[in-house]
Design a protein around this motif. Structure first.
Motif, mmCIF file in Angstrom:
data_model
loop_
_atom_site.group_PDB
_atom_site.id
_atom_site.type_symbol
_atom_site.label_atom_id
_atom_site.label_comp_id
_atom_site.label_asym_id
_atom_site.label_seq_id
_atom_site.Cartn_x
_atom_site.Cartn_y
_atom_site.Cartn_z
ATOM 1 N N ASN A 11 -7.351 6.622 3.818
ATOM 2 C CA ASN A 11 -5.896 6.515 4.194
ATOM 3 C C ASN A 11 -5.180 6.816 2.986
ATOM 4 O OD1 ASN A 11 -3.336 5.644 4.549
ATOM 5 N ND2 ASN A 11 -3.944 3.982 6.196
ATOM 6 N N PRO A 12 -4.152 7.473 3.025
ATOM 7 C CA PRO A 12 -3.534 7.730 1.603
ATOM 8 C C PRO A 12 -2.584 6.513 0.983
ATOM 9 C CG PRO A 12 -2.354 9.099 2.988
ATOM 10 C CD PRO A 12 -3.701 8.534 3.777
ATOM 11 N N VAL A 13 -2.484 5.795 1.715
ATOM 12 C CA VAL A 13 -1.536 4.700 1.306
ATOM 13 C C VAL A 13 -2.624 3.251 1.514
ATOM 14 C CG1 VAL A 13 0.512 3.100 1.999
ATOM 15 C CG2 VAL A 13 0.537 5.402 2.224
ATOM 16 N N GLN A 14 -2.827 2.727 0.243
ATOM 17 C CA GLN A 14 -3.843 1.509 0.251
ATOM 18 C C GLN A 14 -2.695 0.138 -0.540
ATOM 19 O OE1 GLN A 14 -6.900 1.333 1.489
ATOM 20 N NE2 GLN A 14 -7.153 3.564 1.666
ATOM 21 N N SER A 15 -3.197 -0.793 -0.068
ATOM 22 C CA SER A 15 -2.500 -2.078 -0.794
ATOM 23 C C SER A 15 -3.346 -3.294 -0.682
ATOM 24 C CB SER A 15 -1.432 -2.428 0.244
ATOM 25 O OG SER A 15 -1.351 -2.460 1.381
ATOM 26 N N PHE A 16 -2.746 -4.125 -1.487
ATOM 27 C CA PHE A 16 -3.683 -5.578 -1.329
ATOM 28 C C PHE A 16 -2.402 -6.629 -1.769
ATOM 29 C CE2 PHE A 16 -4.367 -4.330 -5.753
ATOM 30 C CZ PHE A 16 -4.336 -5.358 -6.370
ATOM 31 N N SER A 17 -2.534 -7.838 -1.084
ATOM 32 C CA SER A 17 -1.523 -8.825 -1.566
ATOM 33 C C SER A 17 -2.109 -9.860 -2.752
ATOM 34 C CB SER A 17 -1.100 -9.653 -0.255
ATOM 35 O OG SER A 17 -2.327 -10.240 0.420
ATOM 36 N N VAL A 18 -0.970 -10.358 -3.487
ATOM 37 C CA VAL A 18 -1.253 -11.682 -4.469
ATOM 38 C C VAL A 18 -0.526 -12.608 -3.882
ATOM 39 C CG1 VAL A 18 -1.560 -11.927 -6.881
ATOM 40 C CG2 VAL A 18 -1.801 -9.607 -6.174
ATOM 41 N N PRO A 19 -0.920 -13.508 -3.263
ATOM 42 C CA PRO A 19 -0.234 -14.763 -2.922
ATOM 43 C C PRO A 19 0.517 -15.590 -3.967
ATOM 44 C CG PRO A 19 -2.116 -14.530 -1.401
ATOM 45 C CD PRO A 19 -2.327 -13.741 -2.869
ATOM 46 N N GLN A 20 -0.276 -15.784 -5.005
ATOM 47 C CA GLN A 20 0.219 -16.614 -5.947
ATOM 48 C C GLN A 20 -0.720 -16.243 -7.293
ATOM 49 O OE1 GLN A 20 -0.096 -20.763 -4.726
ATOM 50 N NE2 GLN A 20 -2.514 -20.314 -4.056
ATOM 51 N N TYR A 21 -0.164 -17.132 -8.289
ATOM 52 C CA TYR A 21 -0.783 -16.930 -9.623
ATOM 53 C C TYR A 21 -0.784 -15.821 -10.372
ATOM 54 C CZ TYR A 21 -3.462 -21.200 -7.920
ATOM 55 O OH TYR A 21 -3.460 -22.293 -7.239
ATOM 56 N N TYR A 22 0.252 -15.072 -10.183
ATOM 57 C CA TYR A 22 0.572 -13.877 -10.892
ATOM 58 C C TYR A 22 1.911 -14.132 -11.538
ATOM 59 C CZ TYR A 22 4.297 -13.624 -7.276
ATOM 60 O OH TYR A 22 5.397 -13.494 -6.456
ATOM 61 N N LYS A 23 1.993 -13.449 -12.797
ATOM 62 C CA LYS A 23 3.246 -13.668 -13.853
ATOM 63 C C LYS A 23 3.963 -12.599 -14.050
ATOM 64 C CE LYS A 23 1.112 -17.651 -16.241
ATOM 65 N NZ LYS A 23 0.409 -18.222 -17.301
ATOM 66 N N VAL A 24 5.306 -12.619 -14.120
ATOM 67 C CA VAL A 24 6.203 -11.620 -14.672
ATOM 68 C C VAL A 24 7.008 -11.899 -15.844
ATOM 69 C CG1 VAL A 24 8.062 -10.325 -13.656
ATOM 70 C CG2 VAL A 24 6.572 -11.005 -11.871
ATOM 71 N N ASP A 25 6.696 -10.962 -16.811
ATOM 72 C CA ASP A 25 7.502 -11.012 -18.054
ATOM 73 C C ASP A 25 8.477 -9.979 -18.309
ATOM 74 O OD1 ASP A 25 8.247 -11.151 -20.610
ATOM 75 O OD2 ASP A 25 6.094 -11.466 -21.324
ATOM 76 N N PHE A 26 9.667 -10.161 -17.778
ATOM 77 C CA PHE A 26 10.851 -9.208 -17.851
ATOM 78 C C PHE A 26 11.064 -8.554 -19.293
ATOM 79 C CE2 PHE A 26 11.937 -11.277 -13.875
ATOM 80 C CZ PHE A 26 12.115 -10.141 -13.235
ATOM 81 N N ASP A 27 10.595 -9.212 -20.369
ATOM 82 C CA ASP A 27 11.011 -9.159 -21.647
ATOM 83 C C ASP A 27 10.128 -7.795 -22.242
ATOM 84 O OD1 ASP A 27 13.398 -10.838 -22.114
ATOM 85 O OD2 ASP A 27 12.077 -12.640 -22.497
ATOM 86 N N ALA A 28 8.675 -8.327 -21.913
ATOM 87 C CA ALA A 28 7.781 -7.485 -22.145
ATOM 88 C C ALA A 28 7.357 -6.106 -21.052
ATOM 89 C CB ALA A 28 6.430 -8.128 -22.271
ATOM 90 N N ASN A 29 8.306 -6.201 -19.969
ATOM 91 C CA ASN A 29 8.016 -5.209 -19.184
ATOM 92 C C ASN A 29 6.390 -5.034 -18.579
ATOM 93 O OD1 ASN A 29 10.520 -3.900 -18.027
ATOM 94 N ND2 ASN A 29 10.558 -3.041 -20.247
ATOM 95 N N LYS A 30 5.860 -6.524 -18.242
ATOM 96 C CA LYS A 30 4.624 -6.407 -17.692
ATOM 97 C C LYS A 30 4.596 -7.449 -16.847
ATOM 98 C CE LYS A 30 2.380 -5.168 -22.111
ATOM 99 N NZ LYS A 30 1.252 -5.615 -23.175
ATOM 100 N N VAL A 31 3.313 -7.329 -15.801
ATOM 101 C CA VAL A 31 3.208 -8.260 -14.613
ATOM 102 C C VAL A 31 1.514 -8.550 -14.935
ATOM 103 C CG1 VAL A 31 3.050 -8.551 -12.099
ATOM 104 C CG2 VAL A 31 4.863 -7.308 -13.037
ATOM 105 N N ARG A 32 1.341 -9.923 -15.047
ATOM 106 C CA ARG A 32 0.039 -10.292 -14.913
ATOM 107 C C ARG A 32 -0.687 -10.633 -13.456
ATOM 108 N NH1 ARG A 32 -3.282 -14.616 -14.942
ATOM 109 N NH2 ARG A 32 -5.157 -14.785 -16.391
ATOM 110 N N LEU A 33 -1.802 -9.827 -13.153
ATOM 111 C CA LEU A 33 -2.344 -10.040 -11.868
ATOM 112 C C LEU A 33 -3.710 -10.883 -12.013
ATOM 113 C CD1 LEU A 33 -1.713 -6.700 -10.134
ATOM 114 C CD2 LEU A 33 -0.418 -8.759 -9.924
ATOM 115 N N PRO A 34 -4.072 -11.827 -11.096
ATOM 116 C CA PRO A 34 -5.500 -12.297 -11.251
ATOM 117 C C PRO A 34 -6.449 -11.296 -11.160
ATOM 118 C CG PRO A 34 -4.082 -13.396 -9.965
ATOM 119 C CD PRO A 34 -3.257 -12.143 -9.976
#
Length: 370
Positions: free
Chosen positions: A104-127
């Motif tokens: 399938n050309p479209v793949q995905s997975f969910s991250v319910p919690q424990y992720y962080k978003v840093d708008f100043d650094a333009n980064k997202v931390r994923l477990p």
């Protein structure tokens, strides 16, 4: 009020491998859970809950140790997605859930919690993955809910973050005949309004169909498994993505304009899936994508306190004179203009339909003449 914010991600090669590892493991759990549900129902006549399935997931670690390398909550998110698929099947008759394929050309997975978003650094931390460069072009405020990482057929990665802004939906505005517009969607014109305005159909797919045919012919001639085949498939996907983006951009602009200028919007209920069985018009109907347009109108109306009015699928909006009510039963699809034999009013077929859609919708609300 829940809103989703979508951002483009730019992972490194190592992070891409982690993404694909998550895609694969989540797909395995989804297929395993679907198999368990089918077997349980066949043997006991009962459905097994996702909570019971989640308790069984650790038992899979013995044979599939590689499942430990991904975020455990993402694995449990697969069972939630499966539960939602079954809900759509039973309530909306959307089709029985199918096993997912790695092709399938479209793949995905969910991250319910424990992720962080840093708008100043333009980064997202994923477990289990770490900080990923992300184009955070819009800020949001509120409580962060589930995030979903996805890959498009063109190889681009996105993260969609669901946010609860802790605000109540606005109260519906009071509407009457003067601040209501009727909309008749079509193929020749994308939408015709009851005030006489016509919105031209851009026909994005038709404008690119020749180029798409060339790229698809090139793809069919490439040797299976070769790098050139991969490149040709990517070219086809990129053109499809461009068409889809053009269509969504156009529909967002039109829907925003209609919602901002009116307090209520009257629409006709259409059996689009049935209309797509007409092979002469199927491509044009799919290109117009009326269902997607109506969806945009509905959620924007909720956001801004506007009202969506619906009339029945079999209401004769096209064949009735909007002035005197004469029913023209002989009207065919080829006739674009007609004259009422009773009141001798000249009608544009689509404008007359839009006026009738508005009248029928307001009549159900007992607002005619107000």
């Amino acid at each position: 009020m829940l809103k989703a914010y979508k951002y483009r991600m730019y992972p490194t090669k190592e992070q891409e491998e982690k993404f694909f590892q998550h895609f694969g493991c989540v797909r395995v759990i989804y297929n395993w859970a679907l198999e368990q549900k089918i077997k349980t129902y066949e043997q006991d006549g009962k459905s097994i809950s996702r909570f019971s399935l989640n308790k069984m997931i650790p038992e899979l670690y013995e044979d599939k140790e590689w499942l430990k390398d991904v975020n455990s909550q993402s694995l449990r998110g697969a069972t939630l997605n499966l539960d939602n698929a079954f809900t759509r099947f039973f309530r909306e008759k959307k089709g029985f859930p199918k096993f997912k394929s790695k092709k399938n050309p479209v793949q995905s997975f969910s991250v319910p919690q424990y992720y962080k978003v840093d708008f100043d650094a333009n980064k997202v931390r994923l477990p289990k993955i770490g900080w990923v460069n992300t184009k955070l072009h819009r800020r949001y405020t509120g409580i962060e809910k589930t995030a979903t990482v996805s890959k498009t057929p063109t190889g681009k990665f996105y993260i969609s973050i669901l946010v609860d802004d802790e605000q109540e939906l606005p109260v519906k505005s009071i509407f009457n005949e003067k601040v209501t517009v009727g909309i008749d969607v079509g193929i020749k014109d994308f939408a015709v309004l009851s005030n006489g305005e016509k919105i031209k159909n851009p026909k994005h797919l038709k404008n690119s169909i020749k180029r798409l045919a060339v790229l698809q012919r090139r793809l069919s001639r490439k040797q299976k498994g070769s790098k050139n085949k991969v490149k040709a498939r990517l070219a086809v996907s990129e053109l499809h993505e461009k068409i889809r983006n053009q269509r969504h951009d156009f529909q967002h602009k039109v829907s925003s304009k209609l919602i901002s200028e009116n307090q209520a919007v009257a629409l006709e209920t259409l059996n689009v899936s049935g209309m797509l069985k007409n092979h002469c018009l199927a491509q044009s109907i799919a290109d117009a994508s009326w269902s997607s347009f109506v969806t945009k109108l509905e959620y924007k109306a909720e956001w801004y306190g506007k009202t969506i009015l619906r009339i029945g699928q079999f209401e004769p909006s096209t064949k009735i004179c909007s002035v005197c009510g004469f029913h023209n039963g002989k009207l065919t699809l080829a006739v674009r203009e007609w004259k009422c034999p009773e009141c001798e009013t000249n009608h544009d077929r689509d404008i007359n339909a839009a006026i009738n859609i508005k009248k029928f919708a307001l009549d159900k609300q007992n607002l005619i003449g107000i």
